[in-house]
Design an enzyme around this catalytic site. Structure first.
Site, PDB file in Angstrom:
ATOM      1  CG  HIS A 189     -13.938  -5.731   7.407  1.00 49.33           C
ATOM      2  ND1 HIS A 189     -14.836  -5.127   8.255  1.00 49.33           N
ATOM      3  CD2 HIS A 189     -13.738  -6.981   7.914  1.00 49.33           C
ATOM      4  CE1 HIS A 189     -15.166  -5.967   9.232  1.00 49.33           C
ATOM      5  NE2 HIS A 189     -14.516  -7.101   9.039  1.00 49.33           N
ATOM      6  CD  GLU A 190     -11.347  -9.884   6.382  1.00 49.49           C
ATOM      7  OE1 GLU A 190     -10.552 -10.370   7.209  1.00 49.49           O
ATOM      8  OE2 GLU A 190     -12.577  -9.940   6.531  1.00 49.49           O
ATOM      9  CG  HIS A 210     -10.105  -8.137  11.126  1.00 45.15           C
ATOM     10  ND1 HIS A 210     -10.694  -7.719  12.301  1.00 45.15           N
ATOM     11  CD2 HIS A 210     -11.129  -8.433  10.277  1.00 45.15           C
ATOM     12  CE1 HIS A 210     -12.016  -7.755  12.170  1.00 45.15           C
ATOM     13  NE2 HIS A 210     -12.300  -8.181  10.953  1.00 45.15           N
TER      14      HIS A 210
END
Length: 405
Positions: A26-27, A30
């Site tokens: 998920h990170e 980003h």
């Protein structure tokens, strides 16, 4: 000592591995989107708290491993001050400060000075990465192992059940449920489990003719080897489950990706539908699971994979495959939950950017700060409630009652 090590191996370690993979991806979503758009990044951390290891790459990004491995984060340049929730005045102050420091050329690389579409892309990239992870896991497993498919042909219709009342018959092949095409019996379970007390349309192939039947799944309490005791919707039908009834299907790369995408989409649809029923009070909220519940499920999934294994290598392979499937399901849920329009979640940021796009200025910092506090309270309250459900499900309070009675 031995029971402790067994608990760590079966519950704690698998839970941390699954959560670590899902959150890290998920990170990374980003991070990679920010990198592609030329955003200045100060830190990428796996885990929270004090660093147990850290290093800097050539681009000046600090990579860090925190001692608490239950999440992670990306910190963009400027996030360490009040401009983390900036309004027009904050942005002007930051701009003046950067110019005064002789860092004017860097302004265009700061996240908060990026065009709205770029900021929205960076924020949305996290949940999108979760969906892509699920697709990749499903596709990789399907391509590597294929799958055993049980056709949705009915062998037994239990008396005095919704299926019997609706007119299902042994030999019927279910081809559609709630508007979804059905190719395997698992598709039926997926639909029926979350639709208790909801009238549902089914289409069956009966002797070469299509017949439409309407049934309302009923609640039934079951003891699942992984999920434990739970209330689910049931019809009252059973498929033929002999060895000759299963069909092994192999997939090429493209077919595996298509099937993985379809499975991810179906999982997302089911999640949204079930959450909607929970919000409207049609489903008991005590079915909601928190970190303890996820850890318990993770341990049971790992243990189930180890059953009947032939040696350490086979045990690790079986448990690993099961945990990968669970990671894919959790990744879909985390991706969806992060898109909810709640401040502190990615969806909340996107909501603020939508306001900014319409109003042509950021929402006031005080309003954003208040929204984040409310959002944080909602998220923490939800986690506490889910943890309470976990403790009730694990009968912890019954144990304490026995100790003090």
């Amino acid at each position: 000592m031995i029971p402790f090590l067994q608990t760590a191996l079966l519950y704690v370690i698998p839970f941390l591995l699954v959560l670590g993979v899902v959150v890290t991806v998920h990170e990374l979503g980003h991070f990679l989107a920010a990198k592609a758009l030329g955003t200045k990044i100060d830190r990428f951390s796996i885990g929270f708290g004090r660093a147990i290891a850290s290093w800097k790459d050539k681009g000046g990004v600090e990579w860090r491993l925190g001692w608490l491995p239950i999440g992670g984060y990306v910190r963009f340049a400027g996030d360490e001050n009040a401009a983390s929730i900036p309004d027009a005045e904050d942005l002007a102050d930051m701009r003046r400060e950067l110019v005064a420091q002789g860092r004017g050329p860097e302004i265009a690389r700061y996240f908060h000075f990026k065009p709205i579409w770029q900021r929205a892309t960076i924020v949305a990239a996290g949940p999108i990465a979760n969906f892509l992870l699920a697709i990749a896991i499903f596709a990789a497993l399907l391509m590597s192992f294929g799958e055993w498919v049980l056709p949705a042909r009915i062998a037994v219709v239990e008396p005095d059940t919704p299926a019997a009342a609706a007119g299902f018959r042994p030999g019927d092949l279910i081809v559609q449920a709630a508007g979804r095409p059905v190719t395997r019996f698992d598709d039926i379970r997926e639909v029926v489990t979350v639709r208790a007390n909801v009238p549902t349309e089914f289409v069956v192939d009966r002797g070469g003719q299509r017949v439409t039947l309407n049934a309302t799944p009923a609640w039934r309490t079951t003891d699942d080897p992984v999920a434990g005791r739970q209330r689910i919707g049931t019809l009252g039908i059973r498929p033929a489950q002999g060895r000759d009834d299963f069909v092994q299907v192999h997939y090429g790369p493209i077919e595996a990706v298509v099937r993985g995408t379809d499975r991810t989409w179906r999982t997302l649809q089911t999640t949204i539908y079930y959450l909607g029923r929970m919000i409207t009070g049609q489903v008991h909220a005590d079915e909601l699971r928190g970190p303890l519940g996820i850890a318990t499920v993770t341990g049971k999934v790992a243990a189930l994979g180890a059953e009947g294994s032939d040696g350490l290598g086979d045990m690790l392979l079986r448990s690993g495959v099961n945990l990968l499937q669970l990671a894919a399901l959790i990744s879909v849920s985390i991706g969806f939950m992060n898109l909810l329009p709640v401040p502190v979640l990615d969806g909340g940021h996107l909501m603020f950017y939508a306001y900014e796009a319409v109003a042509r200025r950021p929402l006031a910092a005080k309003v954003q700060a208040a929204g984040y506090r409310v959002g944080l309270a909602l998220v923490l309250g939800l986690m506490l409630f889910a943890t309470w459900n976990d403790l009730q499900r694990l009968r912890v309070f019954n144990l304490f009652g026995g100790l003090f009675s």
